[in-house]
Design a protein around this motif. Structure first.
Motif, short mmCIF file in Angstrom:
data_model
loop_
_atom_site.label_atom_id
_atom_site.label_comp_id
_atom_site.label_asym_id
_atom_site.label_seq_id
_atom_site.Cartn_x
_atom_site.Cartn_y
_atom_site.Cartn_z
N PHE A 21 0.86 -1.19 0.00
CA PHE A 21 0.00 0.00 0.00
C PHE A 21 0.89 1.23 0.00
O PHE A 21 1.87 1.31 0.75
N ASP A 22 0.56 2.21 -0.87
CA ASP A 22 1.38 3.42 -0.98
C ASP A 22 0.49 4.65 -0.97
O ASP A 22 -0.45 4.75 -1.76
N TYR A 23 0.78 5.57 -0.05
CA TYR A 23 0.05 6.83 0.08
C TYR A 23 1.10 7.94 0.10
O TYR A 23 1.55 8.38 1.16
N PRO A 24 1.54 8.41 -1.08
CA PRO A 24 2.68 9.34 -1.13
C PRO A 24 2.36 10.78 -0.76
O PRO A 24 3.27 11.55 -0.43
N SER A 25 1.08 11.18 -0.80
CA SER A 25 0.74 12.56 -0.50
C SER A 25 -0.74 12.67 -0.18
O SER A 25 -1.47 11.67 -0.20
N ALA A 26 -1.18 13.89 0.11
CA ALA A 26 -2.59 14.12 0.40
C ALA A 26 -3.45 13.99 -0.84
O ALA A 26 -4.69 13.95 -0.74
N ASP A 27 -2.84 13.91 -2.00
CA ASP A 27 -3.56 13.73 -3.26
C ASP A 27 -3.92 12.25 -3.42
O ASP A 27 -3.05 11.41 -3.70
N LEU A 28 -5.20 11.92 -3.22
CA LEU A 28 -5.62 10.53 -3.27
C LEU A 28 -5.41 9.88 -4.63
O LEU A 28 -5.33 8.67 -4.74
N SER A 29 -5.31 10.69 -5.68
CA SER A 29 -5.11 10.12 -7.02
C SER A 29 -3.74 9.47 -7.15
O SER A 29 -3.50 8.68 -8.07
N GLU A 30 -2.81 9.78 -6.23
CA GLU A 30 -1.48 9.19 -6.28
C GLU A 30 -1.37 7.91 -5.46
O GLU A 30 -0.33 7.26 -5.46
N SER A 31 -2.42 7.54 -4.73
CA SER A 31 -2.36 6.38 -3.86
C SER A 31 -2.61 5.09 -4.64
O SER A 31 -3.25 5.09 -5.70
N SER A 32 -2.11 3.98 -4.08
CA SER A 32 -2.28 2.70 -4.76
C SER A 32 -2.21 1.54 -3.78
O SER A 32 -1.62 1.65 -2.70
N PHE A 33 -2.85 0.44 -4.18
CA PHE A 33 -2.76 -0.83 -3.46
C PHE A 33 -2.51 -1.91 -4.51
O PHE A 33 -3.32 -2.10 -5.42
N ILE A 34 -1.37 -2.57 -4.39
CA ILE A 34 -0.95 -3.52 -5.43
C ILE A 34 -0.65 -4.88 -4.81
O ILE A 34 0.10 -4.96 -3.83
N VAL A 35 -1.26 -5.91 -5.37
CA VAL A 35 -0.95 -7.29 -5.01
C VAL A 35 -0.15 -7.88 -6.16
O VAL A 35 -0.70 -8.21 -7.21
N ASP A 36 1.16 -7.95 -5.97
CA ASP A 36 2.01 -8.48 -7.04
C ASP A 36 1.73 -9.95 -7.29
O ASP A 36 1.76 -10.42 -8.44
N ASN A 37 1.48 -10.67 -6.22
CA ASN A 37 1.30 -12.10 -6.37
C ASN A 37 0.36 -12.63 -5.30
O ASN A 37 0.48 -12.29 -4.12
#
Length: 387
Positions: free
Chosen positions: A343-359
């Motif tokens: 899970f990545d939340y780089p800033s207050a801009d929610l459009s930049e956030s992501s949740f990735i399941v590689d495997n």
């Protein structure tokens, strides 16, 4: 020897008689101050109100039994606080003539605390009366009195129960069997604060559903306190919710209105069973007969500045290695469970956030199942899911 003996006898008699002689006056002064300051009903057992210098000699101990606070108006049926025994120990020399009142210890024995916030925002803890005194101009030549300086060294809560119910969210939390103790010399600018906390039963609910049911909580925290610079550094720490334990390190600093933080955390001896133990209470009925095994990796960080315009960066990594789940009513287990997610939340801009399941992979009755997920832009959702 006669003179020394006489002085000791005088001091001993004073220690015995002064608390008795002035007990009623002190009690009346406390009642008057409480009535003038609080918009609530305060009760305590007058027969269990005491002053003593022998319980923690040479310090002064003030004790109050069956102490409580009840609200008024719409909260007149609700008890904000009920304590079996409240005990305050003071350094007697600091009370007599010191520049700073030193609180040696504070004890709350079996406190029941109920905090309520209604839908209109009114709260039962808002009980301090507003003062209408006008500010008098201070002459330049007049001396400005120093504020009351109080230091505290140790505090303890024994077998407490806490309810917090906020209808504006709506959210509630219940803590049953709370035991907490802490120490730290708040008369100093720099010191270590050491706390130990356990909760026998923890409940959390939101919007009509209960997500945490009857979980155990423990926390051992050592924090370096720099009050002059308002910087708090986590040193040796461990938290555990049921079997899910993790530790963290870093600091939180509040030199101004902004809050700066840099905290790293990671799981401690977590297994797949630890994760299952955290499943929300609304799903507990589906867990009967389930057993699990497998190792878990969990770590992340929170770093950056928090204010009205910015949020700190947050990230979390989660993985499962060689997991296995068995259900008593189904003969074929889920085996070789492997998960890698971030899970990545780089800033207050929610459009930049992501949740990735590689495997995500597992084996069911010899058949391999694999999948992956990309979920990003929390404002305009983007999905990419494969199985």
């Amino acid at each position: 020897l006669i003179i020394i003996g006489s002085i000791l006898v005088i001091f001993l008699l004073a220690a015995i008689l002064v608390p008795v002689i002035f007990k009623d006056d002190i009690q009346a002064a406390i009642d008057k101050q409480l009535d003038a300051s609080l918009n609530a009903k305060v009760y305590y057992d007058t027969d269990d109100f005491g002053l003593s210098v022998f319980k923690s000699f040479p310090n002064l101990t003030v004790s109050v039994g069956s102490f409580g606070i009840v609200g008024v108006d719409q909260f007149e049926q609700d008890t904000l606080l009920d304590v079996n025994q409240f005990e305050l120990t003071l350094d007697i020399m600091s009370v007599i003539g010191g520049d700073q009142i030193q609180i040696v210890s504070v004890l709350l024995d079996k406190p029941d605390i109920k905090v309520l916030v209604l839908e209109d925002g009114s709260a039962n803890y808002d009980i301090v009366k507003e003062t209408e005194e006008e500010q008098q101009p201070v002459e330049e030549s007049a001396e400005v009195s120093e504020p009351l300086n109080i230091g505290i060294q140790k505090w303890e809560i024994r077998d407490g129960n806490i309810l917090y119910d906020d209808l504006t969210i709506p959210f509630y939390t219940i803590l049953v069997g709370l035991n907490h103790e802490g120490s730290g010399d708040f008369s100093q600018d720099v010191f270590d604060m050491i706390t130990a906390t356990t909760v026998e039963q923890l409940f959390l609910g939101y919007d009509g559903d209960e997500y945490v049911t009857n979980k155990k909580l423990s926390a051992d925290i050592t924090m370096a306190m720099d009050l002059a610079n308002m910087k708090f550094t986590f040193k040796e720490n461990r938290l555990a919710l049921n079997d899910f334990g993790f530790g963290f390190e870093g600091f939180v600093s509040m030199p101004s209105d902004d809050i700066d933080m840099d905290i790293k955390y990671e799981g401690k001896d977590i297994t797949l069973t630890s994760i299952i133990s955290l499943i929300p209470g609304v799903y507990l009925e589906y867990l009967d007969g389930i057993t699990a095994e497998g190792t878990i990796g969990f770590d992340g960080f929170v770093t950056g500045k928090f204010n009205e315009e910015s949020m700190p960066k947050m990230a979390a990594n989660f993985n499962v290695t060689d997991g296995k789940i068995t259900y008593a009513d189904y003969p074929i287990p889920l085996e070789k469970i492997n998960i890698s997610a971030a899970f990545d939340y780089p800033s207050a801009d929610l459009s930049e956030s992501s949740f990735i399941v590689d495997n995500f992979s597992m084996s069911l009755d010899g058949e391999a199942i694999t999948s992956s997920l990309v979920f990003k832009d929390f404002e305009d959702y983007f999905w990419d899911f494969k199985i």
